[in-house]
Scaffold this motif. Structure first.
Motif, short mmCIF file in Angstrom:
data_model
loop_
_atom_site.label_atom_id
_atom_site.label_comp_id
_atom_site.label_asym_id
_atom_site.label_seq_id
_atom_site.Cartn_x
_atom_site.Cartn_y
_atom_site.Cartn_z
N LYS A 2 0.83 -1.19 0.00
CA LYS A 2 0.00 0.00 0.00
C LYS A 2 0.88 1.26 0.00
O LYS A 2 1.98 1.28 0.54
CB LYS A 2 -0.92 0.01 1.22
CG LYS A 2 -1.88 -1.16 1.27
CD LYS A 2 -2.64 -1.16 2.59
CE LYS A 2 -3.50 -2.40 2.71
NZ LYS A 2 -4.19 -2.47 4.03
N LEU A 3 0.34 2.32 -0.61
CA LEU A 3 1.07 3.58 -0.69
C LEU A 3 1.43 4.11 0.68
O LEU A 3 2.57 4.53 0.91
CB LEU A 3 0.22 4.60 -1.45
CG LEU A 3 0.79 6.03 -1.51
CD1 LEU A 3 2.13 6.05 -2.21
CD2 LEU A 3 -0.20 6.96 -2.21
N ASN A 4 0.49 4.07 1.63
CA ASN A 4 0.77 4.64 2.95
C ASN A 4 1.84 3.84 3.69
O ASN A 4 2.59 4.37 4.51
CB ASN A 4 -0.50 4.73 3.79
CG ASN A 4 -1.16 3.39 4.02
OD1 ASN A 4 -1.31 2.60 3.09
ND2 ASN A 4 -1.55 3.11 5.26
N ASP A 5 1.96 2.53 3.39
CA ASP A 5 3.02 1.72 4.00
C ASP A 5 4.39 2.14 3.49
O ASP A 5 5.37 2.19 4.24
CB ASP A 5 2.79 0.24 3.70
CG ASP A 5 1.58 -0.33 4.44
OD1 ASP A 5 1.23 0.23 5.50
OD2 ASP A 5 0.99 -1.30 3.95
N GLU A 119 -4.71 14.70 -3.43
CA GLU A 119 -4.95 13.80 -4.55
C GLU A 119 -3.94 12.66 -4.60
O GLU A 119 -4.27 11.55 -5.05
CB GLU A 119 -4.94 14.57 -5.87
CG GLU A 119 -6.13 15.49 -6.08
CD GLU A 119 -7.45 14.73 -6.08
OE1 GLU A 119 -7.48 13.57 -6.55
OE2 GLU A 119 -8.45 15.29 -5.59
N VAL A 120 -2.74 12.90 -4.13
CA VAL A 120 -1.72 11.84 -4.15
C VAL A 120 -1.81 10.96 -2.91
O VAL A 120 -1.75 9.72 -3.00
CB VAL A 120 -0.30 12.45 -4.26
CG1 VAL A 120 0.76 11.34 -4.18
CG2 VAL A 120 -0.15 13.21 -5.57
N PHE A 121 -1.99 11.56 -1.75
CA PHE A 121 -1.87 10.82 -0.49
C PHE A 121 -3.19 10.64 0.27
O PHE A 121 -3.18 10.31 1.45
CB PHE A 121 -0.86 11.51 0.43
CG PHE A 121 0.53 11.55 -0.14
CD1 PHE A 121 1.32 10.41 -0.19
CD2 PHE A 121 1.04 12.73 -0.67
CE1 PHE A 121 2.60 10.45 -0.73
CE2 PHE A 121 2.32 12.78 -1.20
CZ PHE A 121 3.09 11.64 -1.24
N THR A 129 -7.87 -2.66 -1.54
CA THR A 129 -7.52 -2.77 -2.95
C THR A 129 -7.04 -1.46 -3.55
O THR A 129 -6.02 -1.41 -4.23
CB THR A 129 -8.72 -3.29 -3.76
OG1 THR A 129 -9.82 -2.40 -3.57
CG2 THR A 129 -9.10 -4.69 -3.32
N GLU A 130 -7.79 -0.39 -3.30
CA GLU A 130 -7.51 0.85 -4.00
C GLU A 130 -6.22 1.52 -3.56
O GLU A 130 -5.68 2.36 -4.28
CB GLU A 130 -8.69 1.84 -3.81
CG GLU A 130 -9.98 1.36 -4.44
CD GLU A 130 -9.83 1.09 -5.93
OE1 GLU A 130 -9.20 1.92 -6.62
OE2 GLU A 130 -10.33 0.07 -6.40
N LEU A 136 -2.45 1.83 -8.23
CA LEU A 136 -2.31 3.28 -8.40
C LEU A 136 -1.41 3.63 -9.59
O LEU A 136 -1.63 4.63 -10.27
CB LEU A 136 -1.75 3.91 -7.13
CG LEU A 136 -2.67 3.86 -5.90
CD1 LEU A 136 -1.94 4.41 -4.68
CD2 LEU A 136 -3.96 4.64 -6.15
N LEU A 137 -0.40 2.81 -9.82
CA LEU A 137 0.55 3.12 -10.90
C LEU A 137 -0.04 2.95 -12.29
O LEU A 137 0.58 3.35 -13.28
CB LEU A 137 1.81 2.25 -10.75
CG LEU A 137 2.68 2.55 -9.53
CD1 LEU A 137 3.83 1.58 -9.43
CD2 LEU A 137 3.20 3.99 -9.56
N ILE A 138 -1.23 2.37 -12.38
CA ILE A 138 -1.92 2.29 -13.68
C ILE A 138 -3.18 3.17 -13.67
O ILE A 138 -3.98 3.12 -14.61
CB ILE A 138 -2.29 0.83 -14.04
CG1 ILE A 138 -3.18 0.20 -12.97
CG2 ILE A 138 -1.04 0.01 -14.28
CD1 ILE A 138 -3.68 -1.19 -13.33
N ASP A 139 -3.31 3.97 -12.62
CA ASP A 139 -4.43 4.90 -12.52
C ASP A 139 -3.98 6.25 -13.07
O ASP A 139 -3.05 6.88 -12.53
CB ASP A 139 -4.87 5.02 -11.06
CG ASP A 139 -6.06 5.96 -10.88
OD1 ASP A 139 -5.85 7.18 -10.99
OD2 ASP A 139 -7.17 5.46 -10.66
#
Length: 597
Positions: A2-5, A119-121, A129-130, A136-139
């Motif tokens: 996950k991004l936050n991790d 918008e990023v974080f 999932t999201e 995210l890298l394909i969003d």
């Protein structure tokens, strides 16, 4: 993951650290101000407000996932547009104004900056999932906003670069810089952990190909594994379109007994095929000699901005004395000193290797004092048959073996020095030729000048220094100066070539020229034009960069005068050894604080 991790890994050193309440940006903190953070503890938005840290997080994600190409390809169904670029630049400019305000602003951070952070974080649902980075890298929306944040961070860094020193007026830049700067230097401009890469000042941007280096003008992401130290210097203020380098290709004479077999290193190799050699300069270099050459250069051309002496020129037990006496001289005469880059070495001991390193002396603009830094050599020199014969060393070292330099090879460290005139990365001999691990770091940093200290033969076109200088001249666009002792170039006659006076080679992408030392002279004053060159980043932003281009050179000083100085010099007694500043860790670059001006 996950991004936050990932954000947590980069920002938190201890897994039990609970200083952050969470790793999301919320819409309700759009009115965040710096003063509120002082009362409520650390927050993610406070950390992201430092552009070097925001850049660090996005650059790490893009680089490790090889996903930055979207800026020149596609972002899902979308492509990077002029509108995206202009929005990122505008946000970066407003960001820089906010950080630069003095006194520290009480108003909220710029609204568009907060929207970009959000918008990023932002916290995405469903969390399972999201928030996965792979999703995210394909969003296209995430990728567009992440690229905007990367570019806005770089744009902001460009606008505040002049404040990366000790300011006269308090502002947020000074607060952040106080947090990351130590007496041992700036190991990264980011507040993130350097085990996930580090952030440094950058000058040149590659103009071909596509890499993470192509996306920024002013700050560089350096992959983990290399200790890179950003040094901010102060220049002598003078109205001059030229940058002056004094090259002292010493020793002027090298005898075969400067080289010897060394049995001290502990590494056991096949004794029939390999051995270790030691080098010892027996032509002592003194402060009086250096000052004589500087005075001669000033009389003939101009006071030098930089003084360069080749690899292994000065023994460790003499280096402290030389550095202290030079600083004392310029301080007592109220003269702003030039930069000094010179090669130094230490003898091996039974069971221990020797050392081969360079010394870098500069006036630190953040700490307001003269500081001395060292940088080790990263690759050992191996003398093979052809070199042994060429340098006429066959009576000291048998050509049947390959002879390895006796220096230790420890952690990888590199200096990145910048001031108002130039950005310099110094290297030692083999480090210019070997691509790993230093060359990728140099390309990331994009210095305007690379200075290579050599113990090598003639610095002529067609030899290896020109080849590798050409690589850096193309990517990232650096100029390269390689310097070797006159005594070594004169000695390179064993294969039938005549003695050479080509002690240095200059290459800047436009001009490549061998610098010959005129007979009976002691140094070369090299004049470089300070020229602005236009460069483009992959996102479409252009910027004028400070480059150094060849203008001319002349030999200075008289060898007869230098010989007289040698005879007059008496060795002082009871010379104090300079103290060494505390290191960040056991492997950090040692820095010695000399004195204040």
């Amino acid at each position: 993951m996950k991004l936050n991790d990932i954000v947590k890994q980069i920002l938190v050193r201890d897994i039990d650290d609970n200083s952050y309440s969470d790793f999301y940006i919320k819409q309700d903190n759009a009115k965040y101000s710096f003063f509120e953070s002082e009362q409520s503890g650390k927050s993610l938005i406070q950390t992201l407000l430092w552009p070097m840290t925001s850049f660090h997080i996005i650059a790490y994600i893009f680089d490790t996932n090889d996903s930055y190409q979207g800026v020149v390809a596609s972002l899902g169904q979308k492509t990077w547009s002029k509108r995206d670029r202009e929005e990122a630049k505008e946000i970066g400019n407003e960001w820089a104004k906010y950080l630069s305000q003095s006194p520290i602003p009480r108003q909220s951070i710029p609204l568009k900056l907060h929207e970009l952070f959000f918008e990023v974080f932002k916290e995405r649902r469903p969390v399972g999932t999201e928030m996965q980075l792979s999703r995210l890298l394909i969003d296209e929306n995430f990728m567009t906003n992440a690229l905007k944040l990367l570019i806005a961070s770089d744009q902001c860094a460009r606008k505040i670069e002049h404040l990366l020193s000790r300011p006269k007026n308090p502002n947020l830049v000074s607060d952040y810089m106080n947090n990351i700067s130590t007496d041992s230097g700036i190991k990264t401009l980011s507040e993130g952990l350097d085990s996930y890469g580090s952030i440094h000042v950058k000058t040149m941007t590659p103009q071909s190909g596509i890499s993470i280096n192509s996306l920024s003008h002013s700050i560089a992401y350096v992959k983990p594994g290399i200790d890179c130290f950003t040094l901010k210097g102060r220049t002598q203020k003078k109205n001059d379109d030229l940058y002056h380098v004094l090259i002292l290709p010493w020793p002027l004479n090298i005898e075969r007994d400067f080289f010897s077999i060394d049995t001290n290193p502990p590494l056991e190799m096949d004794p029939n095929n390999f051995g270790f050699f030691a080098y010892n300069n027996k032509e002592k270099i003194t402060t009086e000699m250096v000052l004589y050459a500087i005075n001669e250069a000033e009389k003939e051309v101009s006071f030098p901005d930089l003084v360069v002496i080749p690899e292994c020129a000065i023994a460790k037990d003499e280096s402290n004395l030389l550095a202290q006496e030079l600083i004392d001289y310029f301080t007592s005469n109220s003269i702003h000193p030039p930069l000094f880059i010179y090669g130094a070495y230490d003898h091996s001991q039974p069971g221990q290797y020797g050392k081969n390193y360079l010394e870098f002396i500069y006036y630190d603009d953040f700490n307001n004092r003269n500081i001395r830094v060292d940088q080790p050599k990263h690759h050992r020199w191996a003398l093979d048959r052809n070199q042994i014969i060429s340098y006429k060393l066959g009576t000291k070292l048998t050509p049947k073996k390959k002879w390895w330099e006796n220096c230790e090879i420890n952690s990888r460290k590199i200096i990145s020095y910048f001031d108002d005139d130039t950005h310099i990365c110094p290297l030692i001999c083999e480090d210019l030729a070997r691509q790993d691990p230093i060359a990728p770091v140099v390309r990331s940093l994009g210095p305007s000048l690379v200075v290579a200290l050599l113990l090598d033969g003639p610095q002529m076109k067609g030899r290896w220094p020109e080849k590798y200088a050409g690589v850096l001249a193309e990517d990232p666009g650096s100029s390269v100066l390689s310097v070797s002792p006159y005594g070594m170039t004169q000695r390179s006659t064993g294969l039938g070539y005549p003695p050479s006076s080509s002690v240095a080679l200059w290459s800047d992408g436009d001009t490549t020229v061998s610098l010959d030392l005129t007979e009976k002279k002691v140094g070369i004053s090299l004049a470089l034009e300070k020229r602005s060159v236009e460069q483009w980043a992959a996102d479409g932003r252009w910027q004028l960069k400070k480059a150094l281009k060849y203008a001319g050179h002349i030999s200075v000083g008289l060898k007869s005068n230098l010989d007289e100085i040698k005879l007059k010099v008496t060795v002082p007694q009871n010379i104090p050894v300079l103290p060494t500043a505390k290191s960040l860790d056991k492997t950090v670059l040692e820095k010695t604080i000399e004195s204040s001006i």
